[in-house]
Each structure stands twice: as structure tokens, then as C-alpha cells.
Scaffold this motif. Structure first.
Motif, PDB file in Angstrom:
ATOM      1  N   GLU A 155       0.881  -1.073  -0.024  1.00 21.75           N
ATOM      2  CA  GLU A 155      -0.109  -0.096   0.047  1.00 21.75           C
ATOM      3  C   GLU A 155       0.936   1.283  -0.106  1.00 21.75           C
ATOM      4  OE1 GLU A 155      -2.710  -0.099   3.189  1.00 21.75           O
ATOM      5  OE2 GLU A 155      -3.823  -1.943   2.390  1.00 21.75           O
ATOM      6  N   GLY A 156       0.089   2.518  -0.468  1.00 20.82           N
ATOM      7  CA  GLY A 156       0.995   3.799  -0.451  1.00 20.82           C
ATOM      8  C   GLY A 156       2.115   3.579  -1.463  1.00 20.82           C
ATOM      9  N   PRO A 157       3.210   4.538  -0.950  1.00 18.15           N
ATOM     10  CA  PRO A 157       4.503   4.593  -1.627  1.00 18.15           C
ATOM     11  C   PRO A 157       4.992   3.117  -1.954  1.00 18.15           C
ATOM     12  CG  PRO A 157       4.366   6.152   0.086  1.00 18.15           C
ATOM     13  CD  PRO A 157       3.381   5.118   0.144  1.00 18.15           C
ATOM     14  N   ARG A 158       4.997   2.231  -1.315  1.00 16.63           N
ATOM     15  CA  ARG A 158       5.616   0.953  -1.430  1.00 16.63           C
ATOM     16  C   ARG A 158       5.083   0.134  -2.312  1.00 16.63           C
ATOM     17  NH1 ARG A 158       5.710  -1.337   4.794  1.00 16.63           N
ATOM     18  NH2 ARG A 158       3.392  -0.855   4.457  1.00 16.63           N
ATOM     19  N   GLN A 159       3.928   0.467  -2.691  1.00 17.23           N
ATOM     20  CA  GLN A 159       3.266  -0.184  -3.858  1.00 17.23           C
ATOM     21  C   GLN A 159       3.942  -0.160  -5.121  1.00 17.23           C
ATOM     22  OE1 GLN A 159      -0.705   0.494  -6.212  1.00 17.23           O
ATOM     23  NE2 GLN A 159      -1.275  -0.222  -4.075  1.00 17.23           N
ATOM     24  N   GLU A 160       4.397   1.182  -5.286  1.00 13.16           N
ATOM     25  CA  GLU A 160       5.196   1.571  -6.714  1.00 13.16           C
ATOM     26  C   GLU A 160       6.655   0.897  -6.637  1.00 13.16           C
ATOM     27  OE1 GLU A 160       4.011   2.466  -9.412  1.00 13.16           O
ATOM     28  OE2 GLU A 160       2.296   2.924  -8.502  1.00 13.16           O
ATOM     29  N   GLU A 161       7.027   0.874  -5.289  1.00 12.49           N
ATOM     30  CA  GLU A 161       8.387  -0.034  -5.157  1.00 12.49           C
ATOM     31  C   GLU A 161       8.385  -1.415  -5.515  1.00 12.49           C
ATOM     32  OE1 GLU A 161       9.861   0.907  -1.236  1.00 12.49           O
ATOM     33  OE2 GLU A 161      10.367   2.927  -1.783  1.00 12.49           O
ATOM     34  N   GLN A 162       7.125  -2.094  -4.840  1.00  3.92           N
ATOM     35  CA  GLN A 162       6.905  -3.492  -5.290  1.00  3.92           C
ATOM     36  C   GLN A 162       6.871  -3.914  -6.621  1.00  3.92           C
ATOM     37  OE1 GLN A 162       3.148  -5.104  -4.143  1.00  3.92           O
ATOM     38  NE2 GLN A 162       3.703  -7.101  -3.853  1.00  3.92           N
ATOM     39  N   LYS A 163       5.955  -3.002  -7.325  1.00  5.83           N
ATOM     40  CA  LYS A 163       5.719  -3.191  -8.809  1.00  5.83           C
ATOM     41  C   LYS A 163       6.839  -2.931  -9.640  1.00  5.83           C
ATOM     42  CE  LYS A 163       0.625  -2.745  -8.563  1.00  5.83           C
ATOM     43  NZ  LYS A 163      -0.383  -2.001  -9.002  1.00  5.83           N
ATOM     44  N   GLY A 164       7.627  -2.030  -9.342  1.00  7.67           N
ATOM     45  CA  GLY A 164       8.866  -1.594 -10.165  1.00  7.67           C
ATOM     46  C   GLY A 164      10.009  -2.797  -9.991  1.00  7.67           C
ATOM     47  N   ARG A 165      10.066  -3.259  -8.672  1.00  8.66           N
ATOM     48  CA  ARG A 165      10.986  -4.202  -8.573  1.00  8.66           C
ATOM     49  C   ARG A 165      10.415  -5.514  -9.401  1.00  8.66           C
ATOM     50  NH1 ARG A 165      11.428  -2.787  -2.160  1.00  8.66           N
ATOM     51  NH2 ARG A 165      13.156  -1.261  -2.257  1.00  8.66           N
ATOM     52  N   LEU A 166       9.378  -6.098  -9.082  1.00  7.55           N
ATOM     53  CA  LEU A 166       8.824  -7.082 -10.078  1.00  7.55           C
ATOM     54  C   LEU A 166       8.925  -6.805 -11.445  1.00  7.55           C
ATOM     55  CD1 LEU A 166       5.866  -8.134  -7.442  1.00  7.55           C
ATOM     56  CD2 LEU A 166       7.997  -9.256  -8.102  1.00  7.55           C
ATOM     57  N   VAL A 182       2.613 -11.532 -13.174  1.00 10.15           N
ATOM     58  CA  VAL A 182       2.002 -10.943 -11.687  1.00 10.15           C
ATOM     59  C   VAL A 182       0.911 -10.603 -11.511  1.00 10.15           C
ATOM     60  CG1 VAL A 182       2.895  -9.726  -9.806  1.00 10.15           C
ATOM     61  CG2 VAL A 182       4.723 -10.209 -11.462  1.00 10.15           C
ATOM     62  N   GLN A 183       0.178 -11.325 -10.601  1.00  6.51           N
ATOM     63  CA  GLN A 183      -1.308 -10.868 -10.284  1.00  6.51           C
ATOM     64  C   GLN A 183      -1.241 -10.723  -8.788  1.00  6.51           C
ATOM     65  OE1 GLN A 183      -3.424 -14.379 -12.021  1.00  6.51           O
ATOM     66  NE2 GLN A 183      -4.116 -13.036 -13.241  1.00  6.51           N
ATOM     67  N   TYR A 184      -1.985  -9.776  -8.437  1.00  7.08           N
ATOM     68  CA  TYR A 184      -2.095  -9.402  -6.961  1.00  7.08           C
ATOM     69  C   TYR A 184      -3.721  -9.938  -6.483  1.00  7.08           C
ATOM     70  CZ  TYR A 184       1.655  -6.582  -8.292  1.00  7.08           C
ATOM     71  OH  TYR A 184       2.981  -6.183  -8.492  1.00  7.08           O
ATOM     72  N   SER A 185      -3.627 -10.361  -5.263  1.00 11.49           N
ATOM     73  CA  SER A 185      -4.736 -11.103  -4.649  1.00 11.49           C
ATOM     74  C   SER A 185      -4.918 -10.280  -3.250  1.00 11.49           C
ATOM     75  CB  SER A 185      -4.924 -12.511  -4.642  1.00 11.49           C
ATOM     76  OG  SER A 185      -5.912 -12.837  -3.698  1.00 11.49           O
ATOM     77  N   HIS A 186      -6.182  -9.984  -2.768  1.00 15.64           N
ATOM     78  CA  HIS A 186      -6.307  -9.275  -1.493  1.00 15.64           C
ATOM     79  C   HIS A 186      -6.794 -10.350  -0.750  1.00 15.64           C
ATOM     80  CE1 HIS A 186      -5.838  -5.353  -3.240  1.00 15.64           C
ATOM     81  NE2 HIS A 186      -6.814  -5.782  -4.005  1.00 15.64           N
ATOM     82  N   THR A 187      -7.114 -11.519  -0.921  1.00 17.12           N
ATOM     83  CA  THR A 187      -7.469 -12.765  -0.218  1.00 17.12           C
ATOM     84  C   THR A 187      -6.514 -13.909  -0.151  1.00 17.12           C
ATOM     85  OG1 THR A 187      -8.668 -13.680  -1.886  1.00 17.12           O
ATOM     86  CG2 THR A 187      -9.683 -11.972  -0.585  1.00 17.12           C
TER      87      THR A 187
END
Length: 252
Positions: A155-166, A182-187
Motif C-alpha cells: 500500500e501507499g508509496p511501497r506499492q510502486e516500489e514493489q511493482k517496480g522491482r517485480l 504477476v497478479q495481486y490478490s487481496h484474499t
């Protein structure tokens, strides 16, 4: 120590490990060690000139080959019946549990696709763990062309870091002819790795099994076989009818 004695020592260590794994019912790993040890012992046999020693080596090789063949048949029968299950307990603080040790017995030339379900491929060290897993696939004797990752989303700024690294990892894998989806799941909660050759590996902690070292210049920082582990359990199954469907609550 002579070169021949060194070769024999290497063979003995690998075969001792094979016997230990065999006794612990870690049959797939034991089979790999038996095969490696037998090849090393064959090299010793070829380099030996003493006929009495050659005969002893032949006897040992024959015994190990017989046991390896028994394991191979047993594993194959269990796989065909859909009953194969092996469990490995990784003790807290133990070493010798790198991804190579854990996954290599189940990687072969028939492997073309991998699915990784792990809700915690998010922070830098978790993505580095996933990178090391991908590196294992790249350098292994397999034909992987697609890797599917389903994970949780930061969440937040770390979301862009995660997506950038992957995203950077995906671009790097393309150089080796491998696509990363890559797919993201909330559950997503369960942690599971599925290989297209039918092997399924479930690790209680997912890929995040290693303890951090006290610093970058500590033994185990680079070589994960020397890195201490958290306590966890690894369950290995085989299913000819592999389920590869994605999760329902997924956002890209």
C-alpha cells in the motif's frame, strides 16, 4: 591427500547424505544424492588401478544402484497412484536449506511452467528471495518459459516500489526467454509452488524461510546454504492433474 583420495571422500560424503535422506524418508532428495554419489564413485573406479579396490568399488556401486532403482520405482508408483507425499521439517537455526537443496530434486527437463502463490512477495528482501528462486530455474536443466506469481499488494508509496522491482525482474527474465506474469490478490493466504511436471511444494513460511544475517559481511549473507533458517514445514506432493487456476479475488 592424493587426488584419488579426495575423489573418494567426495563420493562418500554425498552417499552418506543419500543414506541419511533415505532414512528420513526424503526419497526424492535421496535419489538425487544417490545418483550424484554413484557417478562420483564411478569416476573413482575409473581412476583406480588396484584390482582388489576396483572390485570393492563395483560392489558398493552395485548396492547403491540397486537402492536408487528401488526408490525410483517407489516414487514413480506413488506418483502414478496420486499418493506421493513427503514432509520436511526445517528446524529453527538450521542451515543447508537453500532453494537449490529444496527444489532441485523436482526440477527436470519436462518442467515448462511454474506457479508461485505467496502473499508476501512484497518487501525488498522478499522480492530478493523470489529473485533467487527465479535464478535457480534459469540455471537448472529445465525448459521453463512462464512463471506465474500471485502475491499480496503493498500500500501507499511501497506499492510502486514493489511493482517496480517485480517489473524489473520480469524484464530481466525475458532475456532468458521466460515471461513473468504477476497478479495481486487481496484474499490470498496459502503458500504453494506448483510445477507443470506435477510437483507441488507447500512451505509454511513460503519463500521467506531465511533469517537475516547480522551484517552484509557475515557468512551466509550470499550463500543461502550457510544461512540460518526460521522453523517451518515443507510438504511435497505429486499430482498428474495439476490445478493451475488463478484466485478469484485478483487485481492486475
Amino acid at each position: 591427500m592424493s587426488k584419488l583420495a579426495g575423489m573418494e571422500g567426495s563420493a562418500s560424503r554425498v552417499l552418506l547424505r543419500a543414506v541419511e535422506l533415505d532414512g528420513a524418508a526424503r526419497l526424492a532428495e535421496a535419489l538425487v544424492c544417490y545418483q550424484e554419489g554413484i557417478q562420483l564413485l564411478l569416476d573413482v573406479l575409473k581412476a583406480t588401478t588396484d584390482e582388489a579396490k576396483k572390485e570393492k568399488y563395483r560392489e558398493r556401486i552395485g548396492e547403491y544402484m540397486d537402492r536408487a532403482e528401488e526408490i525410483k520405482k517407489h516414487v514413480q508408483l506413488e506418483k502414478e497412484a496420486g499418493k506421493y507425499h513427503e514432509q520436511i521439517h526445517i528446524a529453527a537455526g538450521s542451515v543447508g536449506n537453500s532453494y537449490g537443496r529444496l527444489f532441485k530434486p523436482y526440477i527436470d527437463q519436462t518442467l515448462t511452467e511454474v506457479w508461485v502463490d505467496d502473499p508476501y512477495i512484497r518487501s525488498k528482501h522478499q522480492i530478493m528471495n523470489f529473485l533467487r528462486f527465479c535464478e535457480l530455474l534459469v540455471k537448472s536443466d529445465c525448459q521453463v518459459r512462464r512463471i506465474h506469481l500471485t502475491t499480496g499488494e503493498e500500500e501507499g508509496p511501497r506499492q510502486e516500489e514493489q511493482k517496480g522491482r517485480l517489473g524489473g525482474l520480469g524484464e530481466s527474465l525475458q532475456q532468458y526467454g521466460i515471461s513473468l506474469e504477476v497478479q495481486y490478490s487481496h484474499t490470498l493466504h496459502d503458500r504453494e509452488i506448483r510445477f507443470s511436471n506435477g510437483w507441488i511444494i507447500k512451505i509454511g513460511r513460503g519463500l521467506d524461510i531465511f533469517r537475516p544475517t547480522k551484517g552484509q559481511f557475515q557468512i551466509g549473507f550470499c550463500d543461502y546454504d550457510l544461512r540460518e533458517c526460521h522453523e517451518t514445514t515443507v510438504d511435497i506432493f505429486h499430482n498428474k492433474h495439476l490445478k493451475t487456476s488463478t484466485h478469484g479475488d485478483v487485481s492486475s
